[in-house]
Each structure stands twice: as structure tokens, then as C-alpha cells.
Design a protein around this motif. Structure first.
Motif, PDB file in Angstrom:
ATOM      1  N   LYS A   1       0.834  -1.203   0.000  1.00  0.00           N
ATOM      2  CA  LYS A   1       0.000   0.000   0.000  1.00  0.00           C
ATOM      3  C   LYS A   1       0.872   1.258   0.000  1.00  0.00           C
ATOM      4  CE  LYS A   1      -4.326   1.407   0.148  1.00  0.00           C
ATOM      5  NZ  LYS A   1      -5.294   1.021  -0.886  1.00  0.00           N
ATOM      6  N   ARG A   2       1.897   1.290   0.861  1.00  0.00           N
ATOM      7  CA  ARG A   2       2.702   2.507   0.951  1.00  0.00           C
ATOM      8  C   ARG A   2       3.669   2.640  -0.228  1.00  0.00           C
ATOM      9  NH1 ARG A   2       7.126   1.872   5.909  1.00  0.00           N
ATOM     10  NH2 ARG A   2       8.479   0.331   4.910  1.00  0.00           N
ATOM     11  N   SER A   3       4.060   1.520  -0.837  1.00  0.00           N
ATOM     12  CA  SER A   3       5.006   1.597  -1.947  1.00  0.00           C
ATOM     13  C   SER A   3       4.316   1.762  -3.296  1.00  0.00           C
ATOM     14  CB  SER A   3       5.887   0.338  -1.985  1.00  0.00           C
ATOM     15  OG  SER A   3       6.744   0.279  -0.873  1.00  0.00           O
ATOM     16  N   LEU A   4       3.170   1.060  -3.490  1.00  0.00           N
ATOM     17  CA  LEU A   4       2.539   1.041  -4.806  1.00  0.00           C
ATOM     18  C   LEU A   4       1.062   1.420  -4.795  1.00  0.00           C
ATOM     19  CD1 LEU A   4       4.169  -2.305  -5.982  1.00  0.00           C
ATOM     20  CD2 LEU A   4       4.631  -0.066  -6.973  1.00  0.00           C
ATOM     21  N   GLY A   5       0.480   1.594  -3.610  1.00  0.00           N
ATOM     22  CA  GLY A   5      -0.928   1.950  -3.548  1.00  0.00           C
ATOM     23  C   GLY A   5      -1.862   0.773  -3.731  1.00  0.00           C
ATOM     24  N   ILE A   6      -1.326  -0.465  -3.722  1.00  0.00           N
ATOM     25  CA  ILE A   6      -2.155  -1.665  -3.876  1.00  0.00           C
ATOM     26  C   ILE A   6      -2.040  -2.487  -2.601  1.00  0.00           C
ATOM     27  CG2 ILE A   6      -1.880  -1.676  -6.379  1.00  0.00           C
ATOM     28  CD1 ILE A   6       0.206  -3.876  -6.089  1.00  0.00           C
ATOM     29  N   ALA A   7      -2.849  -3.546  -2.483  1.00  0.00           N
ATOM     30  CA  ALA A   7      -2.803  -4.352  -1.263  1.00  0.00           C
ATOM     31  C   ALA A   7      -2.965  -5.830  -1.587  1.00  0.00           C
ATOM     32  CB  ALA A   7      -3.887  -3.901  -0.292  1.00  0.00           C
ATOM     33  N   ALA A   8      -2.516  -6.235  -2.765  1.00  0.00           N
ATOM     34  CA  ALA A   8      -2.641  -7.631  -3.185  1.00  0.00           C
ATOM     35  C   ALA A   8      -1.598  -7.904  -4.256  1.00  0.00           C
ATOM     36  CB  ALA A   8      -4.047  -7.897  -3.725  1.00  0.00           C
ATOM     37  N   SER A   9      -1.521  -9.156  -4.682  1.00  0.00           N
ATOM     38  CA  SER A   9      -0.583  -9.533  -5.737  1.00  0.00           C
ATOM     39  C   SER A   9      -0.792  -8.673  -6.970  1.00  0.00           C
ATOM     40  CB  SER A   9      -0.772 -11.007  -6.101  1.00  0.00           C
ATOM     41  OG  SER A   9       0.010 -11.343  -7.223  1.00  0.00           O
TER      42      SER A   9
ATOM     43  N   GLY B   1       0.826  -0.950 -16.832  1.00  0.00           N
ATOM     44  CA  GLY B   1       1.511   0.127 -17.545  1.00  0.00           C
ATOM     45  C   GLY B   1       2.294   1.036 -16.625  1.00  0.00           C
ATOM     46  N   GLY B   2       2.478   0.620 -15.376  1.00  0.00           N
ATOM     47  CA  GLY B   2       3.229   1.435 -14.428  1.00  0.00           C
ATOM     48  C   GLY B   2       2.402   2.448 -13.674  1.00  0.00           C
ATOM     49  N   GLU B   3       1.110   2.534 -13.979  1.00  0.00           N
ATOM     50  CA  GLU B   3       0.241   3.507 -13.330  1.00  0.00           C
ATOM     51  C   GLU B   3      -0.252   2.957 -11.995  1.00  0.00           C
ATOM     52  OE1 GLU B   3      -0.408   6.657 -14.373  1.00  0.00           O
ATOM     53  OE2 GLU B   3       1.109   6.219 -15.899  1.00  0.00           O
ATOM     54  N   CYS B   4       0.151   3.585 -10.907  1.00  0.00           N
ATOM     55  CA  CYS B   4      -0.201   3.112  -9.568  1.00  0.00           C
ATOM     56  C   CYS B   4      -1.400   3.884  -9.012  1.00  0.00           C
ATOM     57  CB  CYS B   4       0.988   3.276  -8.616  1.00  0.00           C
ATOM     58  SG  CYS B   4       2.438   2.302  -9.079  1.00  0.00           S
ATOM     59  N   PRO B   5      -2.240   3.240  -8.199  1.00  0.00           N
ATOM     60  CA  PRO B   5      -3.375   3.935  -7.588  1.00  0.00           C
ATOM     61  C   PRO B   5      -2.948   4.780  -6.387  1.00  0.00           C
ATOM     62  CG  PRO B   5      -3.397   1.646  -6.933  1.00  0.00           C
ATOM     63  CD  PRO B   5      -2.247   1.789  -7.898  1.00  0.00           C
ATOM     64  N   THR B   6      -1.961   5.640  -6.621  1.00  0.00           N
ATOM     65  CA  THR B   6      -1.509   6.588  -5.602  1.00  0.00           C
ATOM     66  C   THR B   6      -1.952   7.981  -6.010  1.00  0.00           C
ATOM     67  OG1 THR B   6       0.611   6.808  -6.756  1.00  0.00           O
ATOM     68  CG2 THR B   6       0.494   5.186  -4.978  1.00  0.00           C
TER      69      THR B   6
ATOM     70  N   ASP C   1      -0.383  10.596  -7.045  1.00  0.00           N
ATOM     71  CA  ASP C   1       0.194  11.109  -8.289  1.00  0.00           C
ATOM     72  C   ASP C   1       0.407  10.020  -9.331  1.00  0.00           C
ATOM     73  OD1 ASP C   1       2.230   9.692  -7.134  1.00  0.00           O
ATOM     74  OD2 ASP C   1       3.647  11.368  -7.007  1.00  0.00           O
ATOM     75  N   GLY C   2      -0.093   8.806  -9.053  1.00  0.00           N
ATOM     76  CA  GLY C   2       0.022   7.716 -10.022  1.00  0.00           C
ATOM     77  C   GLY C   2       1.381   7.045 -10.044  1.00  0.00           C
ATOM     78  N   LYS C   3       2.245   7.395  -9.078  1.00  0.00           N
ATOM     79  CA  LYS C   3       3.598   6.850  -9.067  1.00  0.00           C
ATOM     80  C   LYS C   3       3.844   5.974  -7.843  1.00  0.00           C
ATOM     81  CE  LYS C   3       5.727  10.605 -11.717  1.00  0.00           C
ATOM     82  NZ  LYS C   3       6.853  11.567 -11.790  1.00  0.00           N
ATOM     83  N   GLY C   4       4.761   5.012  -8.025  1.00  0.00           N
ATOM     84  CA  GLY C   4       5.201   4.208  -6.907  1.00  0.00           C
ATOM     85  C   GLY C   4       6.223   4.958  -6.077  1.00  0.00           C
ATOM     86  N   ARG C   5       6.349   4.589  -4.815  1.00  0.00           N
ATOM     87  CA  ARG C   5       7.276   5.256  -3.896  1.00  0.00           C
ATOM     88  C   ARG C   5       8.508   4.393  -3.651  1.00  0.00           C
ATOM     89  NH1 ARG C   5       4.398   8.515  -5.225  1.00  0.00           N
ATOM     90  NH2 ARG C   5       2.968   9.888  -4.099  1.00  0.00           N
ATOM     91  N   LEU C   6       9.674   4.898  -4.022  1.00  0.00           N
ATOM     92  CA  LEU C   6      10.936   4.258  -3.676  1.00  0.00           C
ATOM     93  C   LEU C   6      11.313   4.734  -2.276  1.00  0.00           C
ATOM     94  CD1 LEU C   6      12.699   4.748  -7.106  1.00  0.00           C
ATOM     95  CD2 LEU C   6      12.081   2.539  -6.108  1.00  0.00           C
ATOM     96  N   ILE C   7      11.399   3.798  -1.341  1.00  0.00           N
ATOM     97  CA  ILE C   7      11.538   4.156   0.078  1.00  0.00           C
ATOM     98  C   ILE C   7      12.876   3.668   0.612  1.00  0.00           C
ATOM     99  CG2 ILE C   7      10.539   3.879   2.376  1.00  0.00           C
ATOM    100  CD1 ILE C   7       7.851   3.305   0.994  1.00  0.00           C
ATOM    101  N   PRO C   8      13.729   4.549   1.114  1.00  0.00           N
ATOM    102  CA  PRO C   8      14.967   4.108   1.759  1.00  0.00           C
ATOM    103  C   PRO C   8      14.647   3.272   2.998  1.00  0.00           C
ATOM    104  CG  PRO C   8      15.034   6.469   1.280  1.00  0.00           C
ATOM    105  CD  PRO C   8      13.619   6.032   1.071  1.00  0.00           C
ATOM    106  N   ILE C   9      15.256   2.112   3.090  1.00  0.00           N
ATOM    107  CA  ILE C   9      14.994   1.205   4.207  1.00  0.00           C
ATOM    108  C   ILE C   9      16.268   1.015   5.024  1.00  0.00           C
ATOM    109  CG2 ILE C   9      14.260  -1.108   4.880  1.00  0.00           C
ATOM    110  CD1 ILE C   9      12.010   0.532   3.612  1.00  0.00           C
ATOM    111  N   GLN C  10      16.184   1.373   6.286  1.00  0.00           N
ATOM    112  CA  GLN C  10      17.336   1.231   7.174  1.00  0.00           C
ATOM    113  C   GLN C  10      17.573  -0.237   7.518  1.00  0.00           C
ATOM    114  OE1 GLN C  10      19.207   3.804   7.998  1.00  0.00           O
ATOM    115  NE2 GLN C  10      17.850   5.312   7.037  1.00  0.00           N
TER     116      GLN C  10
END
Length: 792
Positions: free
Chosen positions: A216-224, A637-642, A644-653
Motif C-alpha cells: 500500500k505505501r510503496s505502490l498503492g495496492i494491497a494484493a498480488s 503500464g506502471g500507473e499506480c493507484p496513488t 500522483d500515479g507513481k510508486g514510492r521508492l523508500i529508503p529502508i534502514q
């Protein structure tokens, strides 16, 4: 093997056509052995298991056959309908499904068993299961050694009176994965809110809630994001902390097809899993005879070292990019469909290789080799399970995997995707139906979604945050007058004594609840735990008995209809949704028209309105009916349900993974079992028994431990007595069977984003003779303190 695609005009999403034709031409290079049927090999005995299933169901074989050929599988969540699915042609055979079959066909428990609870308590869950089905409502008062029979009216009136007498925040529900349908999950979600509580949880959340929160936080989806068909012909198929051959055996047929199509299969796991290395697939004659070599590469990582490994992969990619732009990262996809690239790159560049090597357990060279393999793939599918999710940093594990997929552009197109593979039939729908504290049907627990459902349901939804099941159990120990002290706990299935960390503590919690209601088809050890006032047991129907049928949602978002199957009925068992609707109407009779459903079809009609992306479920009415919500690929097509339509690249400690001196990293393994229901004392893939501790021979040699020798594994949480079993485990790591090893895991440690319990720990391993030469627990505590403080 090419799959055809069509465009669904109603939702604008691509849908796959029918099943792919399986290539069954012999390929000896994939054979495990020329010896027929794996003679001399440690392997599952599918023929024997099939014969055993026939024998076990001999009193009800016609009904058993109808279940197998007409019903949707109540085993794993691959979604086999009858003996076939939507992925490959030909029948599917699976011994997991055969093991579960007897739950649906066995007769009622003989009444005399209810007369002596102490005798029942002396039995394990396997023995209790074999007694048969619960035939009618039962009551056991505090101090009684027997269950007495109740009528349905008596049972439900007692429960309703108790619920009316408490604060709604003192009422909690839990729904297991035992063949439960979308109709039941939805009704449960609605009933809980009708009764004024948000304390509702389910088995799916305990396994894959970090997957949902991370996606959900990375791509706006919650399933495969993809389908099983995408495995077949993709360049790389990577299993991260997932033993699909063991837990979802039907998937081996997909792996076989993928291998035939040229896919490279990789497993990232601390243990070189035998079931993923080789498998005899019963539904494919060639494989059933000679076995199939499945995995091309094993990447053996430390337990909890996946984030370091993935940071190392990205670090390698960024180094490759500096030398030759475009050699490792899909720059066009990143530019057009992601946000946060520069922040992620700065974070990864700042990490040093020695730390990444130490945390992951892999050398820079080994990480680089894996990174270059992924960089050379045009398509890829990442599959994961509890090896990533059941950590206190599970959400970060999965978001890190999302980072890898986005950097390579493995999102929203054919033969690409992210798949949290599900271990139980229908659990994908549990959260989508709102049977959890963090969400409601069709969305989150935000004010907008609450308002939408209040308009549909006609009653207010409590606006306070409900607790996850671990906390509702712990809440039973709160002070008497606390508003969240759990006083009534209503559980459908579930055996917390055998699934949660620290079983002794869980027993104390269960026994401190005033009224426990166990809605189930069989007895288990948790059912027999005492209560402060009373325990009421309600007999439930299976999914195949449910009037009007039911639906379940597979890992790949296929919603299947499973019809009511003609057969014998057990005593007074009722459909699960019907029981709780009746109860809710008795609690608030003045509002019962707001909650009553008169048929399963009425529930499906309402689901279609409450969960917009399930529009279509109302039209499922016969065996074989199915639709896939969201189309073949989410984020197409790369369009995410976020926003702005984009996925989030998140730095992970990197997680803090200090392993005290002298300790081993510990995690769990499943054997021949379905959830906590163990079906054999010996693991068919490695010949280990249930008290085995899997460790590397080099580690055993350092401790002067011989194979098969009695050993003790202990830490601050508890002590496990077992026997050493040498295995290809990453040195410094051990695996114990679940639930036998649950005593080693800390109570009350939950993942911060999704609330999943921690099922990993550090522990000391010693020869039993050394341990017992001293005063057991006092010696253990002294040794732990010495090793942690360096005063040994």
C-alpha cells in the motif's frame, strides 16, 4: 505457451484468456533420478498419501469425491476449482488437500467424549481432530469437567446477554483461515461494527499484514500485482522466504511449466530447502516418475538479513550504472512511474559493504553475482511469504522488495510482478471484506470509508481504533474496570496455544476471559482451556455445506464460486454467517433488520455494493464461476493507484540485528501440516521429526554435538528440548518446527506497521547433558547473562 490477452471494456484492464497448455514433453535434463518414483530418496509419498486419504474417507467416499471435483479447494490459496484452475490445463493433485479432506467428511463426535474434559486435555490436537465433528452447541462452566448440551436458543441467548452486559470495547472477534468464505468474513466485519466493536482480526493478517501495508505505501495496492501465469516464461522467478513446494504444493506444477519455458528459478532462504530443490509432481507423469529439479540458484541469507541483501543488490546496481548507464536500472520506468529515486540512491550509496556483508551473511561477490543476474533479466516475478513478513520489520522487508521491482520495471506488465503467496484458501478476501481492525470492507478505516459504509449499512461505525488479536488476548489481563479488558472473546476456529509465541502466557490470557465462544467444526487444545465463567462451543458448517454456496479469493485475486455440495449434514451445525447474524439480532433486536441476511446471495449482492472492486461477485452462482478483480496486473503500464500515479521508492534502514555472543539466529519451519494441524510426525522433505533442530554440521562440530543427540535450545523467552538434525542451513542459524519451537519467541513483540507477531529470535544451543548437569533454568539464566555481558 504464449498467453493471449483481451481488453476488459468495463474496467479497462487486461484479462488473460483461458489456461495455458502444459508442455508435457519429456526433458531428462530436469529429472532428479532415473529411478522410478524416487526410490531411495527422501520425498513425499504421494501414492501412499492418496491411498491413506481413500482409507480415511472410506465411510463417505462419494461425498469426498464430490468435494474434490466440484468444490473450490479449502487448502492453499492457489484457487483450484474442482481439480482444475485458470493457469494450466490438466488436473491438479495435492496431498495437502487430501489431508484436509477428512475435516469435511468425518462423522460427529461420540457424546461420551464430552463427559470428561480432563481426558480430552490429555490428547493433542491431532487426536482431538480425529474424534470427529462438533454436533451441537455445548457449554462448560468454570470448574466443570464436562460439556453439557445446549439448544441453539439457549446458547445464543447466553452469549447475547453477556455482550449486552459489557462495554463493546470489551468484546473481540477472531476469524481463522479454516475454509472461511468471503460471505462469512464480510458478515463478521459488519456484525462486529453493528455490535459496537472494532476488535476483529483474522488469520490472514497474522501472516501477510506486512505485505498489505508495504504494498500500500510503496505502490498503492494491497494484493498480488500479477497472476500465476506470469511465472511461466518470465526470465527470473524469485522466492524470498517462501517454501511454496511445501506450503502450496500445487504451485510446483507452475514451476515445472516455468522451467519448461526457460525461466530461471531462485530461492532466497537461510535453508537450502529440499522441497524447492527437487519435487515429484503427482499430476505430471514425467515428474511423478523421475522428479523435477526446480531451483537453479539458492541464495542463503542470514535469518533477518534480507534488507541488507537487497540494499547490497541496489548498491551493486548503482555501481553498474556509473560504469554503463541503463545496465541495471530501467531508467524510463523509474523516471515516469516512481518518486524518491535520489533519496533512495543517497541512502544506499552511504551504506558500507562490511556492514551489508555481516548483516546478510553473504560476501560482496555473492551479492554482486545475484545482482547482475537480476539486472540481466528483462522480466521477473518476486514471490514471498512468512520468511519476509513474520519479522518485527516485515513491512520494511516487503517495501525493500518493491524497491527492487520498481528499479527493474518489473511492475504492471506480462511476466512481471510482486506476489505475496497465500497459504490458506480464501484469506486474501479476509482483509478486503474488512474482518480486521485496520480496515473496513472495500477500503481503510478512514472517515470517508466509514461514512460510505454507514450510509449503506444504516448504523454508525465506532470511530476508535480496534486492537489486533495479540493485544485483545493480552487485554484479558488488564485491570477489572479497564474499558478494553477483554471479557468476551468470540473465535471462529483458531488455536492460539499452538500458533502464538509464549504458549504459557497465551493460556493465562485465554483462561482469564470471562466468556469464550469457540465456533468451529472440531475441538482443539484451545477449546479446552478453562475460562473465568464459561466456554460455549458452537458447531459450524464447512464451506461445502453452506446453503447457497460461497466464494473465496485466491492469491492472484481470482474470486471463485464454491457451490453447496450434496452430502450428509452433521448434527445441528449451521452456516457461520447465519450464526453470527442470529446472535447480533438477539443482542439488538430493535435493529435486527439492519443486520439480517436471509441467504448467501443477499450477502454477495451487498458485497458488490460495499466493495466496489468486487462488483461481479453477485453474478457468481454455479461451480466454475470466477472473475479476477483488478485484471491480470495491478499498476498496469506502471500507473499506480496513488495520489500522483507513481510508486514510492523508500529508503529502508538496516534493522538492528545484534546477535549476542554464543547465540544462534532462530526461525520456524513448517513440516507436513496445514497451519497448526500437524499430519505426520516426520517431515517428508528432510526426514526430520517434530522436535528436530536443524543446524549446520560445522556449527554442531564446534559444539561437539552429534547428529541425533539430545540438545537444548533456550533464551529469555523459553526452553525447547530437541534433537540435533544436520541440514544445509546457513551457519550461525537454526530452524525449529512451528508450533513446537514457539516457546523461543518473545511475547508482546509486534511489527509496528502491521502488528504481526515476531517469530524470530536468538538462542543458545547446548548438549542436553551439559544443560541438565546444572539447575536447568537458573543455569540457563546465568549462561544468557554471561554471554550477553561478556563475563563468561
Amino acid at each position: 505457451m504464449e498467453s493471449k490477452e483481451t481488453e476488459d471494456a468495463t474496467v479497462g484492464k487486461t484479462k488473460h484468456s483461458g489456461p495455458i497448455k502444459l508442455d508435457t514433453r519429456p526433458k531428462p535434463s530436469l529429472w532428479v533420478s532415473p529411478a522410478p518414483l524416487g526410490l531411495g530418496k527422501v520425498k513425499p509419498h504421494h501414492i501412499w498419501d492418496t491411498l491413506k486419504a481413500i482409507y480415511d474417507n472410506r465411510d463417505n467416499l462419494p461425498y469426498a469425491y464430490r468435494i474434490l471435483t466440484k468444490g473450490v479447494c479449502d487448502g492453499c490459496a492457489l484457487g483450484v476449482s474442482g481439480l482444475r484452475d485458470r493457469t494450466l490445463t490438466g488436473p491438479h493433485l495435492c496431498t495437502t488437500r487430501l489431508n484436509v479432506l477428512r475435516l469435511n467428511t468425518m462423522p460427529a463426535i461420540e457424546p461420551h467424549w464430552f463427559e470428561d474434559v480432563e481426558r480430552l486435555k490429555s490428547m493433542d490436537s491431532a487426536a482431538l481432530r480425529k474424534l470427529g465433528r462438533i454436533p451441537y452447541p455445548l457449554l462448560r462452566r468454570k470448574g466443570d469437567n464436562r460439556f453439557v448440551r445446549l439448544s441453539w436458543d439457549e446458547a445464543l441467548d447466553r452469549i447475547a446477554a453477556k455482550i449486552r452486559a459489557i462495554d463493546p470495547k470489551q468484546l473481540a472477534f477472531y476469524w481463522t483461515a479454516r475454509g472461511i468464505t468471503n460471505e462469512v468474513y464480510y458478515t463478521a466485519a459488519k456484525v462486529a461494527r453493528f455490535l459496537g466493536t472494532n476488535h476483529i482480526d483474522n488469520a490472514s493478517r497474522i501472516c501477510h499484514s506486512p505485505s498489505k501495508s508495504a504494498l500500500k505505501r510503496s505502490l498503492g495496492i494491497a494484493a498480488s500485482s500479477c497472476s500465476y501465469k506470469d511465472w511461466i516464461g518470465t526470465d527470473v522467478l524469485v522466492f524470498w522466504g517462501s517454501v511454496a513446494a511445501n506450503n502450496q504444493p500445487v504451485s510446483t506444477k507452475y514451476m515445472y511449466a516455468a522451467k519448461k519455458a526457460g525461466t530461471k528459478i531462485i530461492v532466497v532462504n537461510p535453508y537450502r530447502e529440499p522441497s524447492m530443490e527437487r519435487y515429484w509432481i503427482p499430476s505430471i507423469p514425467e515428474s511423478a516418475l523421475f522428479g523435477t529439479k526446480i531451483v537453479d540458484e539458492f541464495v542463503q541469507v542470514h535469518i533477518g538479513g534480507d534488507i541488507a541483501l537487497m540494499n547490497g543488490i541496489m548498491k551493486t546496481w548503482f555501481e553498474m550504472e556509473r560504469e554503463r548507464p541503463g545496465s541495471a536500472i530501467d531508467r524510463q520506468f523509474v523516471s515516469e512511474h516512481t518518486a524518491g529515486f535520489e533519496e533512495l540512491k543517497r541512502h544506499v550509496d552511504a551504506l558500507d559493504w562490511p556492514t551489508l556483508e555481516q548483516s546478510s551473511g553473504l560476501t560482496r561477490e555473492a551479492i554482486g553475482k545475484f545482482a547482475r543476474l537480476l539486472a540481466g533479466a528483462r522480466t521477473g516475478v518476486f514471490v514471498w511469504s512468512m520468511g519476509l513478513t513474520q519479522h518485527r520489520f516485515g513491512t520494511d522487508n516487503v517495501s525493500q522488495l518493491c524497491n527492487l521491482a520498481m528499479l527493474r520495471g518489473f511492475i504492471g506488465r506480462e511476466r512481471c510482478g510482486l506476489m505475496p503467496i497465500r497459504g490458506h484458501s480464501g484469506v486474501q478476501g479476509a482483509g478486503e471484506m474488512g474482518a480486521e481492525p485496520m480496515s473496513l470492507p472495500g477500503g481503510g478505516f478512514d472517515a470517508e470509508n466509514r461514512k460510505r459504509l454507514e450510509a449503506l449499512w444504516g448504523f454508525p461505525i465506532p470511530d476508535w481504533q480496534g486492537d489486533i488479536v495479540g493485544l485483545t488476548l493480552e487485554n484479558a489481563l488488564l485491570p477489572e474496570q479497564h474499558e478494553r479488558r477483554t471479557r468476551v472473546f468470540y473465535t471462529s476456529g483458531g488455536n492460539f496455544l499452538e500458533t502464538m509465541p509464549n504458549p504459557d502466557f497465551i493460556r493465562k490470557c485465554l483462561e482469564n476471559i470471562e466468556l469464550r465462544v469457540h465456533q468451529d467444526i472440531i475441538l482443539n487444545t484451545s477449546t479446552l482451556a478453562d475460562a473465568r465463567e464459561e466456554v460455549i462451543v458452537l458447531p459450524a458448517m464447512t464451506r461445502y455445506e453452506q446453503p447457497g454456496g460461497g466464494t473465496s479469493t485466491s492469491t492472484e485475486r481470482m474470486v471463485y464460486f464454491s457451490p453447496e455440495i450434496e452430502g450428509p449434514r452433521i448434527g445441528e451445525a449451521r452456516a457461520e454467517w447465519d450464526i453470527i447474524v442470529d446472535l447480533a439480532a438477539r443482542v439488538k433486536p430493535e435493529l435486527k433488520e439492519k443486520i439480517v441476511f436471509r441467504s448467501a446471495q443477499e450477502i454477495r449482492d451487498e458485497i458488490a455494493r460495499a466493495v466496489p472492486y468486487y462488483d461481479g461477485i453477485q453474478h457468481l452462482s454455479k461451480a466454475g464461476d470466477v472473475f479476477q478483480w483488478g485484471g491480470a496486473w495491478l499498476c498496469e503500464g506502471g500507473e499506480c493507484p496513488t495520489e500522483d500515479g507513481k510508486g514510492r521508492l523508500i529508503p529502508i534502514q538496516l534493522p538492528e540485528l545484534r546477535k549476542p555472543e554464543g547465540h544462534f539466529r532462530v526461525t520456524t519451519r513448517r513440516g507436513k501440516q496445514f497451519n497448526s494441524m500437524v499430519y505426520a510426525a516426520k517431515d517428508p522433505f528432510n526426514d526430520a521429526v517434530r522436535d528436530a533442530v536443524l543446524l549446520h554440521p560445522d556449527d554442531a562440530r564446534e559444539l561437539n554435538i552429534a547428529e541425533g543427540e539430545a540438545i537444548v535450545v533456550y533464551n529469555k523467552s523459553g526452553t525447547m528440548h530437541g534433537r540435533a538434525r544436520f541440514a544445509a542451513v546457513k551457519p550461525g542459524n537454526i530452524e525449529v518446527y512451528w508450533p513446537e519451537g514457539n516457546v523461543l519467541f518473545p511475547q508482546g513483540v509486534y511489527e509496528p506497521h502491521a502488528g504481526i507477531p515476531e517469530y524470530n529470535a536468538a538462542a543458545i544451543v547446548e548438549k542436553a547433558e551439559t544443560y541438565f548437569a546444572f539447575k536447568d533454568r537458573r543455569y540457563a539464566e546465568k549462561r544468557i547473562a554471561e554471554l550477553e555481558t561478556g563475563t563468561e
